[in-house]
Design a protein around this motif. Structure first.
Motif, mmCIF file in Angstrom:
data_model
loop_
_atom_site.group_PDB
_atom_site.id
_atom_site.type_symbol
_atom_site.label_atom_id
_atom_site.label_comp_id
_atom_site.label_asym_id
_atom_site.label_seq_id
_atom_site.Cartn_x
_atom_site.Cartn_y
_atom_site.Cartn_z
ATOM 1 N N PRO A 39 -15.114 -42.380 -66.802
ATOM 2 C CA PRO A 39 -15.503 -41.012 -67.144
ATOM 3 C C PRO A 39 -15.547 -40.086 -65.917
ATOM 4 O O PRO A 39 -15.634 -40.550 -64.783
ATOM 5 C CB PRO A 39 -16.912 -41.209 -67.712
ATOM 6 C CG PRO A 39 -17.450 -42.397 -66.983
ATOM 7 C CD PRO A 39 -16.268 -43.300 -66.738
ATOM 8 N N LYS A 40 -15.483 -38.769 -66.215
ATOM 9 C CA LYS A 40 -15.548 -37.746 -65.158
ATOM 10 C C LYS A 40 -16.643 -36.759 -65.571
ATOM 11 O O LYS A 40 -16.353 -35.662 -66.079
ATOM 12 C CB LYS A 40 -14.196 -37.053 -65.025
ATOM 13 C CG LYS A 40 -13.034 -38.024 -64.771
ATOM 14 C CD LYS A 40 -11.732 -37.303 -64.466
ATOM 15 C CE LYS A 40 -10.587 -38.286 -64.311
ATOM 16 N NZ LYS A 40 -9.340 -37.679 -63.839
ATOM 17 N N PRO A 41 -17.890 -37.162 -65.404
ATOM 18 C CA PRO A 41 -19.004 -36.427 -66.036
ATOM 19 C C PRO A 41 -19.202 -35.003 -65.524
ATOM 20 O O PRO A 41 -19.677 -34.158 -66.277
ATOM 21 C CB PRO A 41 -20.228 -37.294 -65.717
ATOM 22 C CG PRO A 41 -19.805 -38.211 -64.618
ATOM 23 C CD PRO A 41 -18.327 -38.384 -64.703
ATOM 24 N N TYR A 50 -9.973 -31.735 -71.178
ATOM 25 C CA TYR A 50 -8.817 -31.988 -70.296
ATOM 26 C C TYR A 50 -9.281 -32.872 -69.149
ATOM 27 O O TYR A 50 -10.249 -32.534 -68.455
ATOM 28 C CB TYR A 50 -8.281 -30.655 -69.782
ATOM 29 C CG TYR A 50 -7.080 -30.759 -68.867
ATOM 30 C CD1 TYR A 50 -5.796 -30.852 -69.390
ATOM 31 C CD2 TYR A 50 -7.227 -30.747 -67.481
ATOM 32 C CE1 TYR A 50 -4.690 -30.938 -68.556
ATOM 33 C CE2 TYR A 50 -6.121 -30.836 -66.641
ATOM 34 C CZ TYR A 50 -4.859 -30.927 -67.181
ATOM 35 O OH TYR A 50 -3.759 -31.013 -66.348
ATOM 36 N N ARG A 51 -8.595 -33.999 -68.945
ATOM 37 C CA ARG A 51 -9.074 -34.989 -67.970
ATOM 38 C C ARG A 51 -8.182 -35.131 -66.749
ATOM 39 O O ARG A 51 -8.465 -35.899 -65.836
ATOM 40 C CB ARG A 51 -9.179 -36.361 -68.631
ATOM 41 C CG ARG A 51 -7.837 -36.899 -69.073
ATOM 42 C CD ARG A 51 -7.823 -38.405 -69.197
ATOM 43 N NE ARG A 51 -7.806 -39.060 -67.901
ATOM 44 C CZ ARG A 51 -7.740 -40.372 -67.741
ATOM 45 N NH1 ARG A 51 -7.721 -41.169 -68.790
ATOM 46 N NH2 ARG A 51 -7.690 -40.922 -66.544
ATOM 47 N N LYS A 52 -7.060 -34.396 -66.737
ATOM 48 C CA LYS A 52 -6.090 -34.670 -65.682
ATOM 49 C C LYS A 52 -6.538 -34.099 -64.346
ATOM 50 O O LYS A 52 -7.439 -33.253 -64.273
ATOM 51 C CB LYS A 52 -4.729 -34.086 -66.073
ATOM 52 C CG LYS A 52 -4.102 -34.740 -67.288
ATOM 53 C CD LYS A 52 -2.623 -34.511 -67.246
ATOM 54 C CE LYS A 52 -1.986 -34.569 -68.599
ATOM 55 N NZ LYS A 52 -0.528 -34.494 -68.499
ATOM 56 N N THR A 53 -5.845 -34.505 -63.327
ATOM 57 C CA THR A 53 -6.146 -34.143 -61.953
ATOM 58 C C THR A 53 -4.908 -33.459 -61.376
ATOM 59 O O THR A 53 -3.807 -34.027 -61.530
ATOM 60 C CB THR A 53 -6.428 -35.431 -61.126
ATOM 61 O OG1 THR A 53 -7.338 -36.251 -61.869
ATOM 62 C CG2 THR A 53 -6.995 -35.102 -59.769
ATOM 63 N N PRO A 54 -5.010 -32.314 -60.738
ATOM 64 C CA PRO A 54 -6.219 -31.595 -60.332
ATOM 65 C C PRO A 54 -6.607 -30.504 -61.330
ATOM 66 O O PRO A 54 -5.835 -30.149 -62.239
ATOM 67 C CB PRO A 54 -5.767 -30.932 -59.031
ATOM 68 C CG PRO A 54 -4.319 -30.570 -59.309
ATOM 69 C CD PRO A 54 -3.784 -31.682 -60.186
ATOM 70 N N CYS A 64 -6.348 -25.449 -65.483
ATOM 71 C CA CYS A 64 -5.928 -26.818 -65.744
ATOM 72 C C CYS A 64 -4.419 -26.921 -65.583
ATOM 73 O O CYS A 64 -3.689 -26.151 -66.236
ATOM 74 C CB CYS A 64 -6.310 -27.231 -67.163
ATOM 75 S SG CYS A 64 -8.092 -27.225 -67.447
ATOM 76 N N ASP A 65 -3.968 -27.865 -64.770
ATOM 77 C CA ASP A 65 -2.546 -28.144 -64.529
ATOM 78 C C ASP A 65 -2.068 -27.373 -63.279
ATOM 79 O O ASP A 65 -2.334 -26.172 -63.130
ATOM 80 C CB ASP A 65 -1.671 -27.763 -65.738
ATOM 81 C CG ASP A 65 -0.275 -28.324 -65.659
ATOM 82 O OD1 ASP A 65 0.041 -29.255 -66.413
ATOM 83 O OD2 ASP A 65 0.495 -27.812 -64.827
ATOM 84 N N SER A 66 -1.305 -28.096 -62.453
ATOM 85 C CA SER A 66 -0.833 -27.491 -61.197
ATOM 86 C C SER A 66 0.069 -26.280 -61.462
ATOM 87 O O SER A 66 0.157 -25.370 -60.631
ATOM 88 C CB SER A 66 -0.089 -28.532 -60.351
ATOM 89 O OG SER A 66 1.050 -29.010 -61.030
ATOM 90 N N GLN A 67 0.731 -26.237 -62.618
ATOM 91 C CA GLN A 67 1.615 -25.099 -62.926
ATOM 92 C C GLN A 67 0.809 -23.792 -62.942
ATOM 93 O O GLN A 67 1.165 -22.796 -62.301
ATOM 94 C CB GLN A 67 2.253 -25.351 -64.295
ATOM 95 C CG GLN A 67 3.361 -24.415 -64.676
ATOM 96 C CD GLN A 67 3.759 -24.555 -66.165
ATOM 97 O OE1 GLN A 67 4.071 -23.576 -66.812
ATOM 98 N NE2 GLN A 67 3.769 -25.749 -66.704
HETATM 99 N N1 GSH Z 1 1.029 -31.601 -65.495
HETATM 100 C C1 GSH Z 1 -0.131 -31.968 -64.725
HETATM 101 C C2 GSH Z 1 -0.045 -33.433 -64.325
HETATM 102 C C3 GSH Z 1 -1.333 -33.937 -63.718
HETATM 103 C C4 GSH Z 1 -1.378 -35.455 -63.660
HETATM 104 O O1 GSH Z 1 -0.703 -36.164 -64.431
HETATM 105 N N2 GSH Z 1 -2.199 -35.930 -62.755
HETATM 106 C C5 GSH Z 1 -2.473 -37.362 -62.669
HETATM 107 C C6 GSH Z 1 -2.938 -37.676 -61.248
HETATM 108 S S1 GSH Z 1 -1.774 -37.136 -60.023
HETATM 109 C C7 GSH Z 1 -3.608 -37.694 -63.578
HETATM 110 O O2 GSH Z 1 -4.196 -36.824 -64.156
HETATM 111 N N3 GSH Z 1 -3.930 -38.986 -63.691
HETATM 112 C C8 GSH Z 1 -5.047 -39.405 -64.495
HETATM 113 C C9 GSH Z 1 -6.365 -38.963 -63.946
HETATM 114 O O3 GSH Z 1 -6.460 -38.502 -62.791
HETATM 115 O O4 GSH Z 1 -7.343 -39.089 -64.681
HETATM 116 C C10 GSH Z 1 -0.220 -31.056 -63.494
HETATM 117 O O5 GSH Z 1 0.809 -30.458 -63.129
HETATM 118 O O6 GSH Z 1 -1.315 -30.870 -62.932
#
Ligand code: GSH
Length: 302
Positions: A39-41, A50-54, A64-67
């Protein structure tokens, strides 16, 4: 000057894309290190799912999203420009998807055996498919060919002596190509690209740009910043759209590839390139969450 807060972790390639953008623009920023797996509390209250990084936070605005992050950096800090809003975005979309997938397979062939089971379980959920540790080396061998074919295009282009991919200065195309190369070359320490001298010299030039000026911050301090702030008032409105969505309507926004967790809220702004929704959580108060249109599914929510 508004305070930039990047929620990221050191080994994340897409975060490296944004960190180098800070370097190009010589920006000062706050760094919140988030967990590599769920988890990412301290992040979830801000993004609403949205859980992705960064993720970039500026007060009570969450990108949300590097774009969408790089576009916002260009909007707020236009000099030097990254070249967002041009065909370089298409170049970046290619680098972020098929090129990045080939880079991940190649890098995991090396790193895979050292990664904990919890990481594999998390990334299986994230990618929506089962991950088999025993197949990683074969998958890496299979994908190294496509990876080198993609990167061979860059190697050939650099033969004319250009310092950067689309001009004399580094920009979006360089950031986008750099993060998969960084993942394979610098993070996994693979020699899969060792015989591409121009690509390696170019990657060294990008690495030398650095990350701007970083100040560490805790996740709870970042939540407190959002709680004390109001979302930016310069809202673009809701453009006519095929779904007939209207301001204030409940909508969901979901990545169309990996980490398909929906964020649900009230529609605040919508145009060709981005969508903004409004949501609230006790930890951060009212926030506006911004997503790109390309790569995301926007739907009416029940
Ligand atoms: N389209 C997203 C892709 C982000 C992505 O896939 N990041 C990876 C890490 S580089 C991620 O979220 N991995 C799972 C996590 O960190 O929980 C962006 O451009 O920010």
């Amino acid at each position: 000057m508004p305070e930039l807060i990047l929620h990221h972790y050191g080994t994340s390639p897409f975060s490296e894309k944004v960190r180098i953008a800070f370097g190009i623009k010589q920006l000062a920023w706050h760094s919140v290190t988030i967990p590599v797996i769920m988890p990412k509390p301290d992040l979830m209250p801000l993004t609403g799912g949205y859980r992705k990084t960064p993720v970039l936070q500026i007060g009570a605005d969450i990108y949300c999203d590097s774009q969408v992050i790089l576009r916002e950096l260009d909007r707020r800090y236009p000099t030097p420009p990254l070249g967002t809003g041009t065909l370089a975005e298409g170049f970046a979309f290619w680098a972020d998807h098929p090129l990045f997938s080939a880079a991940v397979a190649t890098a995991f062939g090396i790193m895979g055996e050292h990664l904990p089971d919890a990481f594999f379980a998390d990334r299986a959920t994230f990618s929506g498919r089962s991950l088999d540790r025993s197949k990683l080396k074969m998958q890496a061998a299979v994908m190294q060919g496509p990876l080198r074919a993609h990167l061979g295009w860059a190697e050939q282009s650099l033969r004319d002596g250009r310092a950067f991919l689309l001009g004399d200065a580094p920009g979006l195309a360089d950031l986008a190509l750099y993060h998969p190369v960084w993942f394979v070359r610098d993070r996994a320490k693979s020699d899969a690209l060792a015989d591409l001298p121009l690509l390696n010299a170019w990657a060294d030039r990008i690495a030398a740009i650095g990350h701007g000026t970083r100040h560490d911050m805790t996740g709870s301090a970042a939540l407190a910043v959002a709680l004390a702030a109001q979302p930016a008032a310069d809202i673009r409105g809701v453009a006519p759209n095929a779904l007939g969505l209207k301001p204030g309507q409940r909508v969901s926004v979901t990545p169309d590839d990996t980490g398909r967790d929906a964020t649900i809220g009230e529609l605040v702004a919508l145009d060709q390139q981005s969508v903004t929704i409004r949501r609230e959580a006790p930890e951060c108060g009212l926030v506006h969450v911004h997503f790109p249109r390309a790569g995301f599914i926007l739907m009416p929510a029940a």
